[in-house]
Design a protein around this motif. Structure first.
Motif, PDB file in Angstrom:
ATOM      1  N   ARG A  98       0.836  -1.206   0.000  1.00  0.00           N
ATOM      2  CA  ARG A  98       0.000   0.000   0.000  1.00  0.00           C
ATOM      3  C   ARG A  98       0.867   1.251   0.000  1.00  0.00           C
ATOM      4  N   TYR A  99       1.903   1.246   0.830  1.00  0.00           N
ATOM      5  CA  TYR A  99       2.800   2.404   0.887  1.00  0.00           C
ATOM      6  C   TYR A  99       3.454   2.639  -0.478  1.00  0.00           C
ATOM      7  N   LEU A 100       3.970   1.565  -1.071  1.00  0.00           N
ATOM      8  CA  LEU A 100       4.618   1.697  -2.373  1.00  0.00           C
ATOM      9  C   LEU A 100       3.619   2.166  -3.434  1.00  0.00           C
ATOM     10  N   LYS A 101       2.459   1.539  -3.456  1.00  0.00           N
ATOM     11  CA  LYS A 101       1.474   1.840  -4.495  1.00  0.00           C
ATOM     12  C   LYS A 101       0.898   3.239  -4.380  1.00  0.00           C
ATOM     13  N   PHE A 102       0.585   3.673  -3.164  1.00  0.00           N
ATOM     14  CA  PHE A 102      -0.130   4.933  -3.004  1.00  0.00           C
ATOM     15  C   PHE A 102       0.757   6.123  -2.639  1.00  0.00           C
ATOM     16  N   THR A 103       2.010   5.878  -2.282  1.00  0.00           N
ATOM     17  CA  THR A 103       2.876   6.984  -1.892  1.00  0.00           C
ATOM     18  C   THR A 103       4.140   7.034  -2.730  1.00  0.00           C
ATOM     19  N   LEU A 104       4.953   6.001  -2.659  1.00  0.00           N
ATOM     20  CA  LEU A 104       6.256   6.047  -3.310  1.00  0.00           C
ATOM     21  C   LEU A 104       6.159   6.007  -4.839  1.00  0.00           C
ATOM     22  N   TYR A 105       5.356   5.116  -5.397  1.00  0.00           N
ATOM     23  CA  TYR A 105       5.234   5.031  -6.862  1.00  0.00           C
ATOM     24  C   TYR A 105       4.750   6.341  -7.477  1.00  0.00           C
ATOM     25  N   PRO A 106       3.680   6.947  -6.919  1.00  0.00           N
ATOM     26  CA  PRO A 106       3.242   8.222  -7.503  1.00  0.00           C
ATOM     27  C   PRO A 106       4.323   9.302  -7.446  1.00  0.00           C
ATOM     28  N   LEU A 107       5.103   9.335  -6.360  1.00  0.00           N
ATOM     29  CA  LEU A 107       6.199  10.310  -6.289  1.00  0.00           C
ATOM     30  C   LEU A 107       7.208  10.064  -7.399  1.00  0.00           C
ATOM     31  N   MET A 108       7.546   8.788  -7.631  1.00  0.00           N
ATOM     32  CA  MET A 108       8.504   8.455  -8.690  1.00  0.00           C
ATOM     33  C   MET A 108       7.955   8.843 -10.052  1.00  0.00           C
ATOM     34  N   GLU A 109       6.670   8.607 -10.267  1.00  0.00           N
ATOM     35  CA  GLU A 109       6.076   8.954 -11.558  1.00  0.00           C
ATOM     36  C   GLU A 109       6.083  10.466 -11.763  1.00  0.00           C
TER      37      GLU A 109
END
Length: 163
Positions: A98-109
């Motif tokens: 959840r953390y990766l999907k909703f926080t970290l991934y969007p930041l990377m994108e």
């Protein structure tokens, strides 16, 4: 093949001299020559500067890069690794996803995956500080946000579901 040899190959392909790279990255020529001759690893901060000048992915020249090409699938999404031993008691797999999907991934994108090794280095350094030093870093960041906040970026970051 080590990072130094990879760097030399890329410089040769692009027809760039070590001296010119040194000038454009503000890394001393002696340091760059040493990396190439000894075929040693390249520090994150140096690798980031070099990759920006050479217009390459940081993991092309930095074996220590936190995110490598093989960590990404064909749709430019991160392939989730197995949860390391011992973390199950701290975070369960679903919480990490959840953390990766909703926080970290969007930041990377939004801001680019090539910046993530630097973010990783900042986090690693932050947690090595004393409690008092971390509090000072937090105060500094809050002060900078008051005078240097980019309204457009702030809006983008606030749009992330996890924030």
């Amino acid at each position: 093949m080590g990072d130094g040899k990879k760097l030399k190959e890329i410089l040769d392909k692009q027809g760039m001299s070590v001296r010119k790279l040194a000038k454009e990255t503000s890394i001393s020529p002696t340091t760059l020559y040493s990396i190439i001759q000894k075929d040693t690893g390249i520090r994150y901060d140096f690798a980031l500067r070099i990759s920006n000048v050479l217009n390459i992915d940081v993991d092309d020249i930095c074996s220590d890069a936190g995110l490598k090409k093989e960590d990404w699938d064909n749709e430019n999404k991160i392939i989730l690794p197995e949860l390391p031993q011992g973390l199950n008691s701290v975070l369960d797999g679903n919480r990490i996803k959840r953390y990766l999907k909703f926080t970290l991934y969007p930041l990377m994108e939004m801001f680019g995956k090539n910046n993530m090794p630097l973010v990783d280095a900042h986090l690693t350094n932050y947690y090595q500080l004393t409690d008092e030093a971390r509090a000072e870093v937090d105060q500094f960041i809050n002060a900078q946000l008051k005078i240097n906040r980019d309204p457009e970026r702030a809006k983008q970051v606030k749009s992330i579901k996890g924030w």
